[in-house]
Design a protein around this motif. Sequence first.
Motif, PDB file in Angstrom:
ATOM      1  N   LYS A 121      -9.264  -0.846   4.636  1.00 61.93           N
ATOM      2  CA  LYS A 121      -9.195  -0.436   6.031  1.00 61.93           C
ATOM      3  C   LYS A 121     -10.438  -0.923   6.773  1.00 61.93           C
ATOM      4  O   LYS A 121     -10.350  -1.409   7.902  1.00 61.93           O
ATOM      5  CB  LYS A 121      -9.105   1.087   6.093  1.00 61.93           C
ATOM      6  CG  LYS A 121      -8.931   1.616   7.480  1.00 61.93           C
ATOM      7  CD  LYS A 121      -8.357   3.007   7.444  1.00 61.93           C
ATOM      8  CE  LYS A 121      -7.858   3.398   8.801  1.00 61.93           C
ATOM      9  NZ  LYS A 121      -7.084   4.624   8.754  1.00 61.93           N
TER      10      LYS A 121
ATOM     11  N   PRO B 254      -7.846   3.663  14.012  1.00 60.83           N
ATOM     12  CA  PRO B 254      -8.577   4.923  13.889  1.00 60.83           C
ATOM     13  C   PRO B 254      -8.983   5.152  12.433  1.00 60.83           C
ATOM     14  O   PRO B 254      -8.314   4.720  11.508  1.00 60.83           O
ATOM     15  CB  PRO B 254      -7.551   5.956  14.309  1.00 60.83           C
ATOM     16  CG  PRO B 254      -6.240   5.351  13.955  1.00 60.83           C
ATOM     17  CD  PRO B 254      -6.391   3.865  13.899  1.00 60.83           C
ATOM     18  N   MET B 255     -10.101   5.818  12.220  1.00 59.33           N
ATOM     19  CA  MET B 255     -10.468   6.240  10.864  1.00 59.33           C
ATOM     20  C   MET B 255     -10.833   7.712  10.939  1.00 59.33           C
ATOM     21  O   MET B 255     -11.701   8.109  11.710  1.00 59.33           O
ATOM     22  CB  MET B 255     -11.642   5.416  10.344  1.00 59.33           C
ATOM     23  CG  MET B 255     -12.068   5.808   8.935  1.00 59.33           C
ATOM     24  SD  MET B 255     -13.332   4.718   8.238  1.00 59.33           S
ATOM     25  CE  MET B 255     -14.757   5.193   9.160  1.00 59.33           C
TER      26      MET B 255
ATOM     27  N   LEU C 183      -0.511   2.074   7.239  1.00 61.38           N
ATOM     28  CA  LEU C 183       0.122   1.889   8.548  1.00 61.38           C
ATOM     29  C   LEU C 183      -0.872   1.298   9.540  1.00 61.38           C
ATOM     30  O   LEU C 183      -2.060   1.603   9.495  1.00 61.38           O
ATOM     31  CB  LEU C 183       0.642   3.229   9.090  1.00 61.38           C
ATOM     32  CG  LEU C 183       1.674   3.948   8.226  1.00 61.38           C
ATOM     33  CD1 LEU C 183       2.080   5.255   8.880  1.00 61.38           C
ATOM     34  CD2 LEU C 183       2.883   3.079   8.002  1.00 61.38           C
ATOM     35  N   GLU C 184      -0.359   0.448  10.422  1.00 58.11           N
ATOM     36  CA  GLU C 184      -1.220  -0.191  11.407  1.00 58.11           C
ATOM     37  C   GLU C 184      -0.471  -0.235  12.736  1.00 58.11           C
ATOM     38  O   GLU C 184       0.728  -0.546  12.774  1.00 58.11           O
ATOM     39  CB  GLU C 184      -1.544  -1.606  10.930  1.00 58.11           C
ATOM     40  CG  GLU C 184      -2.713  -2.222  11.638  1.00 58.11           C
ATOM     41  CD  GLU C 184      -2.926  -3.665  11.193  1.00 58.11           C
ATOM     42  OE1 GLU C 184      -2.802  -3.953   9.995  1.00 58.11           O
ATOM     43  OE2 GLU C 184      -3.187  -4.493  12.068  1.00 58.11           O
TER      44      GLU C 184
ATOM     45  N   LYS D 229       0.828  -1.216   0.000  1.00 55.23           N
ATOM     46  CA  LYS D 229       0.000   0.000   0.000  1.00 55.23           C
ATOM     47  C   LYS D 229       0.852   1.252   0.000  1.00 55.23           C
ATOM     48  O   LYS D 229       0.547   2.226  -0.653  1.00 55.23           O
ATOM     49  CB  LYS D 229      -0.884  -0.006   1.251  1.00 55.23           C
ATOM     50  CG  LYS D 229      -2.116  -0.847   1.115  1.00 55.23           C
ATOM     51  CD  LYS D 229      -3.328   0.058   1.167  1.00 55.23           C
ATOM     52  CE  LYS D 229      -4.441  -0.509   0.354  1.00 55.23           C
ATOM     53  NZ  LYS D 229      -5.220  -1.478   1.071  1.00 55.23           N
TER      54      LYS D 229
ATOM     55  N   PRO E 189      -2.480   8.637   4.149  1.00 57.20           N
ATOM     56  CA  PRO E 189      -3.634   8.712   3.259  1.00 57.20           C
ATOM     57  C   PRO E 189      -3.938   7.392   2.551  1.00 57.20           C
ATOM     58  O   PRO E 189      -5.005   7.219   1.999  1.00 57.20           O
ATOM     59  CB  PRO E 189      -3.240   9.787   2.253  1.00 57.20           C
ATOM     60  CG  PRO E 189      -1.763   9.856   2.297  1.00 57.20           C
ATOM     61  CD  PRO E 189      -1.312   9.350   3.621  1.00 57.20           C
ATOM     62  N   LYS E 190      -3.002   6.468   2.558  1.00 56.27           N
ATOM     63  CA  LYS E 190      -3.212   5.198   1.873  1.00 56.27           C
ATOM     64  C   LYS E 190      -3.720   4.115   2.817  1.00 56.27           C
ATOM     65  O   LYS E 190      -4.025   3.015   2.379  1.00 56.27           O
ATOM     66  CB  LYS E 190      -1.903   4.710   1.239  1.00 56.27           C
ATOM     67  CG  LYS E 190      -1.343   5.595   0.154  1.00 56.27           C
ATOM     68  CD  LYS E 190      -2.168   5.559  -1.105  1.00 56.27           C
ATOM     69  CE  LYS E 190      -1.953   4.259  -1.863  1.00 56.27           C
ATOM     70  NZ  LYS E 190      -2.767   4.223  -3.083  1.00 56.27           N
ATOM     71  N   GLY E 191      -3.748   4.396   4.099  1.00 52.08           N
ATOM     72  CA  GLY E 191      -4.147   3.360   5.060  1.00 52.08           C
ATOM     73  C   GLY E 191      -3.117   2.246   5.119  1.00 52.08           C
ATOM     74  O   GLY E 191      -3.459   1.077   5.321  1.00 52.08           O
TER      75      GLY E 191
ATOM     76  N   ILE F  21      -0.390   6.905  11.873  1.00 50.63           N
ATOM     77  CA  ILE F  21      -1.453   6.030  11.390  1.00 50.63           C
ATOM     78  C   ILE F  21      -2.650   6.850  10.943  1.00 50.63           C
ATOM     79  O   ILE F  21      -3.276   6.575   9.917  1.00 50.63           O
ATOM     80  CB  ILE F  21      -1.806   5.015  12.487  1.00 50.63           C
ATOM     81  CG1 ILE F  21      -0.630   4.069  12.597  1.00 50.63           C
ATOM     82  CG2 ILE F  21      -3.082   4.272  12.183  1.00 50.63           C
ATOM     83  CD1 ILE F  21      -0.407   3.474  13.909  1.00 50.63           C
TER      84      ILE F  21
ATOM     85  N   ASP G 112      -8.653   1.631  -1.116  1.00 51.48           N
ATOM     86  CA  ASP G 112      -7.817   1.710   0.101  1.00 51.48           C
ATOM     87  C   ASP G 112      -8.692   1.758   1.350  1.00 51.48           C
ATOM     88  O   ASP G 112      -8.401   1.135   2.358  1.00 51.48           O
ATOM     89  CB  ASP G 112      -6.939   2.973   0.062  1.00 51.48           C
ATOM     90  CG  ASP G 112      -5.816   2.841  -0.937  1.00 51.48           C
ATOM     91  OD1 ASP G 112      -5.521   1.695  -1.319  1.00 51.48           O
ATOM     92  OD2 ASP G 112      -5.254   3.875  -1.328  1.00 51.48           O
TER      93      ASP G 112
END
Lengths: 108, 785
Positions: free
Chosen positions: B740, A78-79, A61-62, A9, A57-59, A53, B736
């Motif tokens: 998530k 988180p979102m 990282l976790e 990603k 912008p690509k999501g 995180i 993406d």
Amino acid sequence: MPPKVDREKCDGCKAEKESLCEQICPGDLMTLAEDKKAYCRMPRDCWDCMSCIKACPKGALETRIPYQLGYHVAKLIPMMGTNTITWTCIDINGKVERFQYINRGMLD
Amino acid sequence: MQKTIPKIGLFIYEQGGRLARAIDLDAVIQRLARIKNVTRCEVLTDLAAPLPSIKEDFTSDKFNRILWVGKFSDYQKKTIQSELSSAGLNPYMHEWCDIEEQGIGIDGVDLGIQTQKAILIIQMSLARTRLLEPLEPLELPAIDAALIIGAGVSGLHTATSFMELGKKVYLVEKESGVGGKVASLHRLYPRICDPRCGLEFEIQKIRESDMVEVHTLSKVKSLEGSPGNFDVRIEKQPRYVSEEKCNACGECMKVCPAVIPEEQRSRESAFINETSQQVLNSLKSEKKAIHPAVPMPYPPTFLIERQSCPSECRECVKVCPAQAIELEQTSSEMAFKVGAVIVTTGWDPYQLSKVEEYGYGIYPNVISNLEMERLLESPPAIEEIGFIQCAGSRDERHLNYCSSVCCSVALKHVLYLKEKLPDARCYIFYQDIRTPGFDEELYQKVKSLHNVIFIRGNPSTVKPGDDGKLKIRTEDTFSGKEIDLSLDLLVLAGGMMPSQGSFEIAQLLNLPQNNFGFFESHLQCHPEESQRTGILVGGACRGPMNISQSIESSHRAAMEVLPFLNRTILIEPKYPVLDLTKCDKCKRCMEECPFLSYVFDENGFPSLDLTKCRQCGNCMGICPLIAISLRNNTIKQIAAQIQALKSSFMGKEEPVILAFLCENDAYHAAKSAVEYGLPVPPNVFFIKVPCAGSVNNALVADALAFGIDGVLIAGCKDGQCHYVKGNQLVKTRSGDLSDKLQKMMIDPQRVRFESLEIRDSKKYVELVKSYIEELRAMGPNPFKS
């Protein structure tokens, strides 16, 4: 524990001088590797603030939950919306709890 | 800037009881009148009568913006806007909310739900209206001159048209004269006229005018600035003859000792015999080192090819009566400003030596169709002649497309050849004869001629025979028989490919090209655009085309640049604005802008070139820091709309869908679904966006956080987006987000991207219905309260 990077990603923020995670990290720990993928250069110094995180912008990282709090099934995600944030907490048994807040407005 | 407190006048336009049948209007009014900032709220049954009182209320500052609910014709909208702007209300302070297009008034839906939905839709629009700002259209200065690159037939015709419109033109050509490929042709079908006659007609106009500056032996070196104000630098090669002094008397040519063969092609001498020698002689043309401009002798100044001059030779200097020879000239640079650029760099013939099996360049009597044009002026006595169509075209090893003109060209050659040599026998080897439009007449004419044989099948081998003829083996694919022929002359129909100049210009101006190197464009909607605003492409550099098509094409391009040549460029004020306090220079907006409208400012921040921007909002969609907003369609407005949408208005179990619809097609599909009376479910609300690519992921996250069960983003099909790639960008981005969601243990299908075309209203309804079923099966959004 430093964040886990989804290397497929991550687009290295299009190979910018400083990627967004690098810019936001309070400890200046995130940076880009030679292949333009983000990584944490000093894993022991990361204090799990989760700024990177939220910023990614690509999501890609976790968060890795510290073992004192939960083993690998556990997740904290988180979102970010424009002025909302939602949290999804998954514990080691797979139980899900969710929270939703209206944030300090990013828009103002 | 002083912040004004929004005071909203809300008017519901009720025509013939249409709304009262669908919703409980009194309840709506009662509910809305209590909302903050709404200072006047009423139902209008007629527009003309209450307008004065609305005007009066506005002037007495009862409200400073108006939300109009209901169906208004364009005429009514314009009347209202102009009436109120005469009272001082900015025309951008009106918001129009058509609740019927969202599905209010559809049969079979409960009145209570319809009323609730109507209130929500109006509340969403109110949230938007609160944040409206007065806008003024911008007028930017522009220069009323155009640069045309390439002085072929397209460039010349466009230049004279501009000239007649009173626009200054700079015509830049890399050859020494104008005319391009067309000047080397022999005759044109159907008038059997010499193409130079038409070109000369245009040149004559240029000659007499001072609006056209022709720069030959020149190349564009750089192009900077923005549409309306381009700075051009060109580099001019030396001519060694003064343009001011030379009167083209030709004395110098008489004394010049250096003769240069015009084209040096290797022909292996072993294969030369009597006929091929004749062919070579007819093709041979020589010129002196000092000669008039080619291909057309305009500009009328001679030029010297210095590399062919004998050293220390000064014959021309001695003889020139005008003292025009300037052997010490060097290349020079020139700079000027133009408002727009038209690229007409044309085509090059395909290198036929690459088609090895036909032996072009080895056997002297294998020639190209361009050479055939020259040969036709005085054809040698030949008896048997073959034409191979598609020599390299429609062949995946060479040019994988049809060059579209070669069939007609070969037929034309046969026609003229038969005029001069009626007994010659012509074989035409073809895959398919393609004579579009009126060229069919030409085909019929040639077919009726005596001794013209069409053979379907391209020859496999071409070999020299003992008698100096060419031995050809081919299969007639109709009869399946092998045919052996021996021919005196073989003409190869080479295809058209983008010229060398096109590749150079593409690199210099950063113009996208397609797989074949022709300039890429949106064929249906903007055929001549180059994706770089203010730079248009016309003629054969866009694709294979014949002369009239290329002139038409370049004129269409000329029409499209006219707005940039008006001394002022009008800009609709709905352009994106960047909040520099939030921006952290991640540069995604610059990367994703399909029209390269962003440039760096002196501090390294992106800055928008308003003249290049098409206001599609893709930058607003990509900005990870939500720092970019289209004016009066801001992220904040859309976020407020989403917040106003109560996701549980039909009960927690009933799913609610928020759709972001591209205003170019998906919106129309949804709108016409209602117009056709299709059963649009009440569960769906939509927000119109300029391009699906302008939907920011943060907005989708907002919608999910506020408990909306499904988010549908609908845009164009692949390759159909007006803004090149907005649909693909949003597809990746929403993908993406779906990933998530999966991690969050939420069904990723809660965010969906779909392609809808403008007539897909049935598909839209089916899509919404099936999506509702899916969402029902998933259960309510976990964030729903």
